[in-house]
Scaffold this motif. Structure first.
Motif, PDB file in Angstrom:
ATOM      1  N   SER A  50      35.851 -41.788   9.623  1.00 40.87           N
ATOM      2  CA  SER A  50      37.202 -41.201   9.353  1.00 40.87           C
ATOM      3  C   SER A  50      37.964 -41.267  10.104  1.00 40.87           C
ATOM      4  N   MET A  51      39.656 -41.005   9.844  1.00 41.95           N
ATOM      5  CA  MET A  51      40.528 -40.848  10.746  1.00 41.95           C
ATOM      6  C   MET A  51      40.793 -39.464  11.098  1.00 41.95           C
ATOM      7  N   VAL A  52      41.280 -39.198  11.975  1.00 37.55           N
ATOM      8  CA  VAL A  52      41.747 -37.584  12.407  1.00 37.55           C
ATOM      9  C   VAL A  52      43.277 -37.726  12.644  1.00 37.55           C
ATOM     10  N   VAL A  53      44.092 -36.857  11.888  1.00 37.79           N
ATOM     11  CA  VAL A  53      45.379 -37.061  12.290  1.00 37.79           C
ATOM     12  C   VAL A  53      45.918 -35.466  12.574  1.00 37.79           C
ATOM     13  N   GLU A  54      46.471 -35.443  13.751  1.00 35.74           N
ATOM     14  CA  GLU A  54      47.141 -34.215  14.429  1.00 35.74           C
ATOM     15  C   GLU A  54      48.496 -34.181  14.157  1.00 35.74           C
ATOM     16  N   VAL A  55      49.234 -33.254  13.365  1.00 34.83           N
ATOM     17  CA  VAL A  55      50.739 -33.262  13.365  1.00 34.83           C
ATOM     18  C   VAL A  55      50.983 -32.008  14.052  1.00 34.83           C
ATOM     19  N   LYS A  56      52.494 -32.306  14.885  1.00 38.00           N
ATOM     20  CA  LYS A  56      52.670 -30.902  15.584  1.00 38.00           C
ATOM     21  C   LYS A  56      54.082 -30.931  15.210  1.00 38.00           C
ATOM     22  N   MET A  57      54.581 -30.133  14.505  1.00 42.16           N
ATOM     23  CA  MET A  57      55.807 -29.698  14.203  1.00 42.16           C
ATOM     24  C   MET A  57      56.723 -28.886  15.169  1.00 42.16           C
ATOM     25  N   GLU A  58      57.856 -29.175  14.964  1.00 44.11           N
ATOM     26  CA  GLU A  58      58.819 -28.409  15.984  1.00 44.11           C
ATOM     27  C   GLU A  58      58.761 -26.837  15.635  1.00 44.11           C
ATOM     28  N   GLU A  59      58.981 -26.441  14.541  1.00 43.04           N
ATOM     29  CA  GLU A  59      58.777 -25.116  14.104  1.00 43.04           C
ATOM     30  C   GLU A  59      57.629 -24.542  13.340  1.00 43.04           C
ATOM     31  N   ASP A  60      57.614 -23.384  13.147  1.00 46.85           N
ATOM     32  CA  ASP A  60      56.429 -22.830  12.292  1.00 46.85           C
ATOM     33  C   ASP A  60      56.744 -23.639  10.938  1.00 46.85           C
ATOM     34  N   PHE A  61      55.240 -23.933  10.503  1.00 46.47           N
ATOM     35  CA  PHE A  61      55.424 -24.752   9.251  1.00 46.47           C
ATOM     36  C   PHE A  61      54.574 -24.287   8.331  1.00 46.47           C
ATOM     37  N   ASP A  62      55.186 -23.930   7.064  1.00 51.10           N
ATOM     38  CA  ASP A  62      54.380 -23.331   5.742  1.00 51.10           C
ATOM     39  C   ASP A  62      54.245 -24.258   4.715  1.00 51.10           C
ATOM     40  N   GLY A  63      54.273 -25.454   4.960  1.00 50.33           N
ATOM     41  CA  GLY A  63      54.174 -26.333   3.678  1.00 50.33           C
ATOM     42  C   GLY A  63      52.929 -27.005   3.603  1.00 50.33           C
TER      43      GLY A  63
END
Length: 193
Positions: A50-63
């Motif tokens: 598998s590939m693991v992807v971690e996304v870190k957003m600048e602001e609270d994300f609700d998408g």
């Protein structure tokens, strides 16, 4: 009688015009490019299955965050419906979620980061995720991609393409990695005469 006819005619025209708007293909008129904003980093870790992807957003994300082609099925491995927070993680099996092997032998898929649960808008972005194992060396590659569904299979133009690669199996992409890279201004060392 004439008044009733005019009212009926107006409603009929309004109904016809409304139908035209909804039936029209806007893909040639509207194009959504990859955004450079809204994320702090995207980290890709390549594993054997598998590939693991971690996304870190600048602001609270609700998408939503999903692999291209997985929006409608919403499979848990391929689709993440964020309910707030800035850090989000998705483990993508190499044999699912539309992951394909490309001509270079990389397991490849596009990850879409969409701020609205249903529609892609300007400000959304996407990343091409790539993993490959060569003689025990895990190569991880991540690059800016196009979130527009009509762009599937098309690469970004070279002047917009930003790709990072690591032979450690992990790579982190930040907004600073986006082309055109900002050049540091050097002080002028010449002396005026």
């Amino acid at each position: 009688m004439w008044t009733q006819f005019c009212i009926l005619l107006c409603f009929s025209l309004a109904w016809l015009c409304e139908g035209e708007v909804w039936e029209k293909d806007m893909s040639e008129e509207i194009y959504i490019e990859a955004s450079h904003d809204g994320f702090r980093s995207v980290e890709l870790s390549c594993g054997r299955k598998s590939m693991v992807v971690e996304v870190k957003m600048e602001e609270d994300f609700d998408g939503v965050i999903y692999t291209r082609g997985s929006f409608m099925t919403k499979s848990k491995s391929c689709f993440h419906d964020a309910e707030g927070g800035t850090d989000h993680k998705l483990r993508i099996p190499l044999d699912q979620c539309g992951v394909k092997e490309d001509s270079e032998g990389f397991h490849t898929q596009v990850l879409v980061i969409q701020h609205d649960d249903w529609l892609i808008f300007p400000g959304d972005t996407a990343f091409t995720l790539q993993c490959k194992d060569v003689d025990g060396v895990s190569i991880a590659r991540i690059g800016l991609s196009d979130p527009d569904p009509s762009s599937a299979g098309k690469e970004l133009p070279k002047h917009k393409k930003s790709t990072l690669e690591s032979k450690t199996g992990n790579v982190v992409f930040t907004p600073d990695d986006i082309r055109p890279r900002k050049k540091n201004k050097k002080k002028n060392t010449k002396t005026e005469l």
